[in-house]
Design an enzyme around this catalytic site. Structure first.
Site, PDB file in Angstrom:
ATOM      1  CD  GLU A 246      45.027  18.420  98.433  1.00 57.06           C
ATOM      2  OE1 GLU A 246      45.202  17.297  98.937  1.00 57.06           O
ATOM      3  OE2 GLU A 246      44.817  19.451  99.096  1.00 57.06           O
ATOM      4  CB  CYS A 280      46.427  14.860 100.218  1.00 60.13           C
ATOM      5  SG  CYS A 280      46.753  16.217 101.368  1.00 60.13           S
TER       6      CYS A 280
END
Length: 500
Positions: A246, A280
């Site tokens: 990620e 994020c």
């Protein structure tokens, strides 16, 4: 080069805690090899028993919450309230995977009976997902619990039957050491195989881990540059292995005219500055009518920044946002206040017309990790269709709309679904619920594999691979595939899904 990893207090810039010795290659080899041995035993532990072990690890972490939270706050400056809820999220992840194991559908048990009358003739086929081996997990900087030593990657990998070796993040070595201590002791007390979980420290140890022959898959949360380098190492091995990373995400938000109001602007500012923007899913790119820019600017100006996780992140944020503000591409709208802390930054908001943005899309879609965003202004929602389709892959795509905007919202959602893993309506993207229906992933560069999630029940699929048993005697099959279905799990038999 230092032989230790030292944590620091972001509020003061001073060292925090005792330094942790970097793990030499020989010790990485020993820990990884021990994990591989433990995998042979752990992978055949019945799922219900693995579930009990996960719950005991969760209980142990909850019991040590005061020490863990205090340590993490000293190394991250994220604050006791935020860290307390993050640790509870971490233990809830472990308990979710205990539920996943007991429910059983994650193995996708599939049975086909023999049929000699079709072409080609079909033998008895039984398919199931099985754990792949030892998994390397890289801790994240911005979530010292939920995406780190005992975070989602570790929880899902252990649940699958894989053994785990964690590479601790250099920003919080003391937190990592204390968390690992709790996990190792809890696993031992619960009767898990010795070595099923291990931890290493230092950048070099992470490289050695990815290249180690017993490691069969990697989970990573971090920067695009660091993730790409490790991805290339994983793919460059003599036996390439899956790398589930990620990475970066700008998380576009489209505010349609009917929702362009002060309340939406205030909600945006709150989401942007949450955790000093170190999420994020931070909404770093907002498409809004030009008339909303003053309200957005006022909302951001009313916020306060805070200390970032480490000095490197602080310096990078300041350098990138200063360069953006000095360019002739954007206008500076406003800035929040900056507290008097060593590695503190202030929130910043910029704006650009949609035509200029589209002409300079590559430059203006770079992630500025922290509480900064660009507002892309438009006159008509129709102007957005072509530019949204050109955006890089992202974890989330958000639409704010009033009832009068629903037709346009549907069209925009159809564009966003091609670049985003999660579509959000009239809510902000910060906050990722731990649930069966969650998907936390997206096309490159948000992740290295858009088919998988790092949050939620289906994140376990990264660590399991299909095996088909053809014509095997019932007694020799994995219990999930035996005729009597002794576990009572959902299975598909001759195409029909049910508990049979």
């Amino acid at each position: 080069m230092s032989s230790v990893v030292q944590g620091y207090n972001p509020r003061t810039g001073e060292p925090f805690g005792e330094p942790v010795t970097k793990t030499p290659d020989s010790e990485v080899d020993r820990i990884a090899s021990a994990a591989a041995v433990a995998f042979s035993a752990w992978s055949v532990v019945p799922a219900a028993d693995r579930a009990v072990v996960l719950e005991k690890v969760a209980d142990a972490l909850d019991a040590e919450s005061p020490l863990l939270v205090e340590t993490a706050d000293g190394e991250t400056a994220l604050g006791v309230p935020r860290l307390t809820t993050e640790l509870k999220r971490t233990t809830n992840q472990l308990r979710l995977f205990a539920e996943v194991l007991r429910e059983g559908s994650y193995v996708e048990a599939t049975l086909d009976t023999a049929n000699p009358d079709i072409i080609p003739p079909r033998p008895v086929l039984r398919r199931v997902l099985r754990p792949v081996g030892t998994v390397a997990v890289f801790s994240a900087s911005n979530f010292p619990f939920a995406f780190s030593v005992a975070g989602g990657d570790t929880a899902s990998a252990l649940a699958s039957g894989c053994s785990v070796v964690v590479k601790a993040h250099s920003a919080h070595p003391s937190t990592s050491r204390e968390t690992a201590r709790v996990v190792i002791d809890a696993l031992r007390d619960a009767g898990a195989p010795e070595g099923v979980f291990g931890i290493v420290y230092g950048t070099e140890s992470g490289v050695a881990l990815v290249q180690h022959p017993v490691v069969k898959a990697v989970g990573f949360t971090g920067s695009t540059g660091g993730g790409r380098a490790l991805f290339d190492l994983a793919q460059g091995r003599p036996d390439p292995i899956p790398f589930y990373g990620e990475l970066g995400s700008v998380n576009p938000t489209v505010i349609l005219p009917g929702a362009a109001n002060p309340d939406t602007a205030a909600g945006f500012a709150g989401s942007l500055t949450m955790g000093v923007g170190q999420f994020c899913t931070n909404p770093g790119l907002v498409f809004a009518p030009a008339s909303l820019v003053p309200a957005l600017g006022e909302a951001v100006a009313a916020t306060a920044g805070g200390a970032m996780l480490n000095e490197r992140m602080c310096d990078s944020y300041k350098a990138s946002t200063d360069a953006l503000g000095a360019s002739d591409l954007v206008s500076v709208v406003s800035a929040g206040t900056r507290p008097d802390e060593a590695w503190a930054v202030s929130p910043r908001l910029f704006s650009v017309p949609v035509t200029v943005f589209e002409e300079n899309l590559e430059k203006l879609t770079e992630e500025h990790f922290g509480p900064a965003a660009i507002v892309v202004t438009y006159s008509s929602p129709a102007e957005l269709h072509s530019v949204l389709a050109k955006l890089p892959g992202t974890l989330t795509g958000t639409v704010w709309a009033a009832d009068s905007d629903h037709a346009e919202a549907g069209e925009i959602a159809e564009i966003l679904r091609r670049i985003a893993g999660r579509l959000i309506f009239n809510a902000w993207p910060t906050g990722v619920a731990v649930a069966w229906g969650q998907h936390h992933g997206g096309p490159w560069p948000s992740t290295t594999n858009a088919l998988h999630t790092s949050v939620g029940a289906t994140s376990i699929r990264r660590w399991i691979a299909p095996v088909t048993y053809q014509s095997w005697p019932d007694a020799l099959l994995p219990v999930e595939l035996q005729d009597a279905n002794p576990l009572g799990i959902p299975r598909r038999i001759d195409g029909v899904l049910g508990v049979h």
